[in-house]
Design a protein around this motif. Structure first.
Motif, PDB file in Angstrom:
ATOM      1  N   ALA A 231     -18.349 -13.527  31.712  1.00  0.00           N
ATOM      2  CA  ALA A 231     -18.493 -14.473  32.820  1.00  0.00           C
ATOM      3  C   ALA A 231     -19.394 -15.646  32.446  1.00  0.00           C
ATOM      4  O   ALA A 231     -19.234 -16.752  32.984  1.00  0.00           O
ATOM      5  N   LYS A 232     -20.350 -15.438  31.541  1.00  0.00           N
ATOM      6  CA  LYS A 232     -21.277 -16.509  31.165  1.00  0.00           C
ATOM      7  C   LYS A 232     -20.729 -17.388  30.051  1.00  0.00           C
ATOM      8  O   LYS A 232     -21.327 -18.427  29.742  1.00  0.00           O
ATOM      9  N   SER A 233     -19.633 -17.004  29.438  1.00  0.00           N
ATOM     10  CA  SER A 233     -19.105 -17.763  28.301  1.00  0.00           C
ATOM     11  C   SER A 233     -18.263 -18.947  28.784  1.00  0.00           C
ATOM     12  O   SER A 233     -17.698 -18.921  29.881  1.00  0.00           O
ATOM     13  N   PRO A 234     -18.164 -20.007  27.988  1.00  0.00           N
ATOM     14  CA  PRO A 234     -17.326 -21.161  28.379  1.00  0.00           C
ATOM     15  C   PRO A 234     -15.856 -20.817  28.512  1.00  0.00           C
ATOM     16  O   PRO A 234     -15.153 -21.359  29.363  1.00  0.00           O
TER      17      PRO A 234
ATOM     18  N   MET B  12     -13.863 -11.633  38.789  1.00  0.00           N
ATOM     19  CA  MET B  12     -14.289 -12.892  38.177  1.00  0.00           C
ATOM     20  C   MET B  12     -14.151 -14.052  39.157  1.00  0.00           C
ATOM     21  O   MET B  12     -15.044 -14.914  39.243  1.00  0.00           O
ATOM     22  N   VAL B  13     -13.059 -14.090  39.896  1.00  0.00           N
ATOM     23  CA  VAL B  13     -12.870 -15.156  40.885  1.00  0.00           C
ATOM     24  C   VAL B  13     -13.922 -15.052  41.985  1.00  0.00           C
ATOM     25  O   VAL B  13     -14.472 -16.073  42.438  1.00  0.00           O
ATOM     26  N   ALA B  14     -14.228 -13.829  42.417  1.00  0.00           N
ATOM     27  CA  ALA B  14     -15.251 -13.637  43.444  1.00  0.00           C
ATOM     28  C   ALA B  14     -16.625 -14.083  42.956  1.00  0.00           C
ATOM     29  O   ALA B  14     -17.474 -14.513  43.757  1.00  0.00           O
ATOM     30  N   ALA B  15     -16.870 -14.000  41.640  1.00  0.00           N
ATOM     31  CA  ALA B  15     -18.145 -14.435  41.071  1.00  0.00           C
ATOM     32  C   ALA B  15     -18.182 -15.927  40.792  1.00  0.00           C
ATOM     33  O   ALA B  15     -19.171 -16.429  40.236  1.00  0.00           O
ATOM     34  N   GLY B  16     -17.131 -16.652  41.172  1.00  0.00           N
ATOM     35  CA  GLY B  16     -17.096 -18.092  40.985  1.00  0.00           C
ATOM     36  C   GLY B  16     -16.577 -18.547  39.648  1.00  0.00           C
ATOM     37  O   GLY B  16     -16.789 -19.706  39.257  1.00  0.00           O
ATOM     38  N   VAL B  17     -15.889 -17.663  38.914  1.00  0.00           N
ATOM     39  CA  VAL B  17     -15.319 -18.011  37.605  1.00  0.00           C
ATOM     40  C   VAL B  17     -13.802 -18.052  37.739  1.00  0.00           C
ATOM     41  O   VAL B  17     -13.161 -16.996  37.882  1.00  0.00           O
ATOM     42  N   PRO B  18     -13.183 -19.222  37.739  1.00  0.00           N
ATOM     43  CA  PRO B  18     -11.720 -19.293  37.837  1.00  0.00           C
ATOM     44  C   PRO B  18     -11.072 -18.550  36.675  1.00  0.00           C
ATOM     45  O   PRO B  18     -11.357 -18.823  35.510  1.00  0.00           O
ATOM     46  N   THR B  19     -10.212 -17.605  37.004  1.00  0.00           N
ATOM     47  CA  THR B  19      -9.596 -16.747  35.988  1.00  0.00           C
ATOM     48  C   THR B  19      -8.113 -16.601  36.273  1.00  0.00           C
ATOM     49  O   THR B  19      -7.720 -16.314  37.409  1.00  0.00           O
ATOM     50  N   SER B  20      -7.302 -16.804  35.265  1.00  0.00           N
ATOM     51  CA  SER B  20      -5.857 -16.625  35.391  1.00  0.00           C
ATOM     52  C   SER B  20      -5.496 -15.169  35.130  1.00  0.00           C
ATOM     53  O   SER B  20      -6.240 -14.436  34.466  1.00  0.00           O
TER      54      SER B  20
ATOM     55  N   GLY C 163      -7.312 -25.501  35.656  1.00  0.00           N
ATOM     56  CA  GLY C 163      -8.567 -25.690  34.936  1.00  0.00           C
ATOM     57  C   GLY C 163      -9.255 -24.407  34.530  1.00  0.00           C
ATOM     58  O   GLY C 163     -10.405 -24.445  34.066  1.00  0.00           O
ATOM     59  N   ALA C 164      -8.615 -23.260  34.693  1.00  0.00           N
ATOM     60  CA  ALA C 164      -9.241 -21.984  34.345  1.00  0.00           C
ATOM     61  C   ALA C 164      -9.361 -21.854  32.828  1.00  0.00           C
ATOM     62  O   ALA C 164      -8.392 -22.091  32.099  1.00  0.00           O
ATOM     63  N   MET C 165     -10.553 -21.456  32.381  1.00  0.00           N
ATOM     64  CA  MET C 165     -10.808 -21.237  30.961  1.00  0.00           C
ATOM     65  C   MET C 165     -10.897 -19.755  30.622  1.00  0.00           C
ATOM     66  O   MET C 165     -11.137 -19.391  29.471  1.00  0.00           O
ATOM     67  N   HIS C 166     -10.727 -18.903  31.634  1.00  0.00           N
ATOM     68  CA  HIS C 166     -10.771 -17.461  31.424  1.00  0.00           C
ATOM     69  C   HIS C 166      -9.426 -16.855  31.824  1.00  0.00           C
ATOM     70  O   HIS C 166      -8.763 -17.353  32.752  1.00  0.00           O
ATOM     71  N   THR C 167      -9.049 -15.790  31.139  1.00  0.00           N
ATOM     72  CA  THR C 167      -7.768 -15.128  31.391  1.00  0.00           C
ATOM     73  C   THR C 167      -7.978 -13.625  31.391  1.00  0.00           C
ATOM     74  O   THR C 167      -8.711 -13.084  30.543  1.00  0.00           O
ATOM     75  N   SER C 168      -7.348 -12.964  32.330  1.00  0.00           N
ATOM     76  CA  SER C 168      -7.308 -11.500  32.376  1.00  0.00           C
ATOM     77  C   SER C 168      -5.860 -11.071  32.220  1.00  0.00           C
ATOM     78  O   SER C 168      -4.991 -11.501  32.996  1.00  0.00           O
ATOM     79  N   SER C 169      -5.572 -10.234  31.239  1.00  0.00           N
ATOM     80  CA  SER C 169      -4.185  -9.855  30.964  1.00  0.00           C
ATOM     81  C   SER C 169      -4.132  -8.425  30.464  1.00  0.00           C
ATOM     82  O   SER C 169      -5.152  -7.823  30.114  1.00  0.00           O
TER      83      SER C 169
END
Length: 639
Positions: A47-50, A69-77, A89-95
């Motif tokens: 969550a803290k990583s770019p 992650m979304v609940a913590a304010g980190v946009p995640t696909s 604009g999401a830079m994080h992905t969960s798959s």
């Protein structure tokens, strides 16, 4: 033909990803038992990583992490085989692990449940992710069984390694005494079984004897239904106080479990029935007393009888060291199969007389079938036969892959299309399963340049019988498969994909409503009705024997669960074996018996009549004693 041996060279799988090998990666190995905070610590770094990538073993875990992650304010696909949700604009992905992105560069990546890297059916996905993901820091989460293998792989890839040891956050205790009876369950307990029939039997016995309502979770249920059942059990205000589940709870959703109770330790793994391994006992039993739940003070594990409890105690003994995984499992990518096919064809064309040794070996294993068709089962067989691997790797068995490939082998489709069809996640690869029937139908339609479409306005009614529930679960599996194919090939090829998304949710809701109405009695098989035809009479009698055998097994299991009869594994095996032999004797026909007995020629022929034992046939038709060999009593020379 000189290039043919190179097609079987799997000695350097880490070099399949040259761009990754040019990176300097840092591996952080999180090792420890369940409920030790391994995943939580890794997700905090993510969550803290770019930019970051989370790879989950299950869709539910990928969805759960994306929501957190979304609940913590980190946009995640979210990317799974059935769902593609992209945040702008999401830079994080969960798959899911099978969809691991090895072409993009990330700052942090998490590979969860990496002990699966040695799994024969799915381990190749973890191996591909570990060798190919382009991330500066990779957090590898495992239970301690692959620590040495990860260290050796890091030496092979040139990556730096850091090991973080985690301890369980809440104590786990095994009960001193077994439960003795299923009626002794208490709120917060989870009773574990390994067949759907047993699960419904346990659910019915608990609800009838204690009045406690039971939530139900097993692998055949849709993920949406499992999530709803978990919410019902975890809600303190819900009347569902007991969880009845299979080993599907071992990984995935979080449950507020006070005590895990093993109703049995025997499990059918797809090929044979076996006892649970210590790693599986720890994975399932470790779900009790999860941190940040109502029972975080202490988790408990128990069993129904004393014999199973002793096995559980040995499996959870901290002094016992789990056996290590020695090799990572390798899969076969499409480009590898295409290269193999072209190389084999060139080798056999250039050496048509078969003088080359490797060409002759390939021809002996059925390689001539590859000259005129893209025969996937033959290609997999040849590859497993002649492949040379590194001592840290082994090829997967590809059992389900080959079964699906053989199911669609005669359908004229390009190799790439057949390969993707073989990757479809199906609940069962049996040809009689609905998913296999529809899979072949979809493949046939594509070969005829037709669009596989589903009928319009599909509706789903709540099931009241086991047959109706089977139909709902089968239809959901078909819809799930259709959505996967639509996401893989495109909505223009599978035009009903958008509707299938909606129908899949409606079907899962119908299954959720049906669970509270299905009882164990509705899973009993009905004998075949009488018929005048002799063959049908024999089949009826055979089905009756199977029905009686199933009823006896249910009676033994019910006695075992209620503690009304001394029951252990050895007695059960002897009883089942004895009943099985009785059932086989009941199927002997007269022709077989005539070969063993001297039959009066005037006795009318009873070609279609079965008898339970040879003695019954002998006494009814006054047969003579069996003829003995003239040398029956003669002593044999030991030389």
């Amino acid at each position: 033909s000189d290039l043919l041996p190179f097609a079987f060279d799997f000695t350097q799988p880490h070099m399949w990803f040259p761009r990754t090998r040019r990176m300097k990666r840092h591996i952080v190995l999180h090792t420890g038992p369940p409920n030790s905070g391994k995943t939580y610590d890794a997700v905090q770094h993510l969550a803290k990583s770019p930019s970051g990538l989370y790879l989950a073993p299950l869709r539910l875990l990928a969805w759960e992490n994306q929501q957190a992650m979304v609940a913590a304010g980190v946009p995640t696909s979210l990317f799974t085989g059935q769902e593609k949700i992209s945040f702008p604009g999401a830079m994080h992905t969960s798959s899911t692990i099978e969809l691991a992105d090895v072409s993009s560069i990330y700052d942090v990546c998490i590979i969860d449940e990496c002990q699966m890297i040695g799994d024969d059916s799915r381990g190749n996905a973890w191996t591909r992710a570990f060798l190919g993901v382009q991330a500066k820091t990779i957090h590898v989460i495992e239970d301690g069984t692959v620590s040495m293998l990860i260290k050796q792989l890091c030496i092979l890839t040139g990556d730096s390694l850091e090991t973080v040891q985690h301890e369980r956050l809440s104590p786990l205790k095994v009960d001193d005494e077994p439960l003795h009876s299923i009626i002794n369950v208490q709120p917060g307990d989870c009773v574990v079984a390994f067949s759907r029939k047993q699960l419904y039997m346990i659910k019915q016995l608990i609800e009838e004897s204690t009045g406690l309502k039971c939530a139900l979770v097993y692998g055949g249920l849709p993920p949406e239904t499992r999530k709803k059942q978990a919410e019902l059990f975890n809600d303190p205000s819900s009347p569902y106080k007991v969880l009845v589940a299979s080993d599907a709870i071992g990984m995935g959703l979080n449950f507020s479990i006070r005590r895990v109770i093993f109703s049995t330790l025997r499990k059918f793994d797809g090929t044979k029935e076996r006892t649970l391994r210590p790693s599986e006992i720890r994975q399932i039993g470790g779900r009790a007393g999860r941190y940040s739940t109502a029972f975080e003070a202490i988790g408990k594990v128990s069993a129904i009888n004393e014999e199973d409890l002793q096995i559980v105690q040995r499996g959870l003994d901290p002094a016992y060291t789990l056996p290590s995984t020695k090799k990572a499992v390798l899969g076969i990518e499409l480009d590898v199969l295409e290269n193999l096919l072209q190389t084999v064809r060139r080798g056999m064309d250039s050496n048509s007389k078969g003088n080359d040794l490797m060409v002759r070996k390939v021809l002996q294993e059925g390689g001539s079938a590859l000259l005129h068709e893209d025969n996937l089962p033959v290609m997999i067989h040849i590859l497993r036969k002649f492949a040379e691997t590194h001592n840290l790797f082994q090829l997967a068995s590809f059992r389900e892959f080959q079964e699906i490939a053989d199911h669609i082998r005669n359908i004229p489709l390009p190799l790439s299309v057949k390969y993707n069809f073989c990757l479809v996640p199906v609940q069962s690869s049996r040809p009689s399963h609905p998913t296999m029937k529809y899979l072949r139908q979809f493949a046939s339609m594509l070969s005829n340049d037709q669009q596989p479409k589903l009928k319009n306005n599909m509706t789903f009614q709540m099931a009241t019988t086991s047959m109706e529930l089977d139909g709902l679960e089968g239809m959901h599996a078909v819809l799930d498969m259709y959505v996967w194919l639509g996401e893989k090939f495109g909505y223009d090829v599978f035009p009903s994909t958008r509707n299938a998304h909606e129908w899949r949710v409606a079907c899962a809701n119908a299954i959720s409503k049906s669970l509270q109405y299905i009882t164990h009695q509705q899973f009993q098989s009905n004998p075949t009705p009488p018929s005048k035809d002799g063959h049908q009479q024999n089949r009826k009698r055979h089905n009756n024997n199977k029905y009686i055998l199933a009823m006896k097994r249910d009676e033994h299991m019910r006695d075992h669960l209620l503690g009304t009869k001394k029951f252990n594994k050895r007695n059960r095996q002897q009883q089942v074996q004895h009943e099985h032999h009785q059932s086989l004797n009941a199927q002997k026909n007269t022709q077989h018996l005539k070969n063993q007995w001297l039959v009066d020629p005037y006795v009318p022929s009873l070609q279609n009549d079965f008898y339970h034992t040879d003695e019954q046939y002998h006494h009814k038709h006054h047969l003579y004693k069996p003829r003995k060999h003239p040398n029956h009593n003669r002593k044999r020379n030991k030389y």
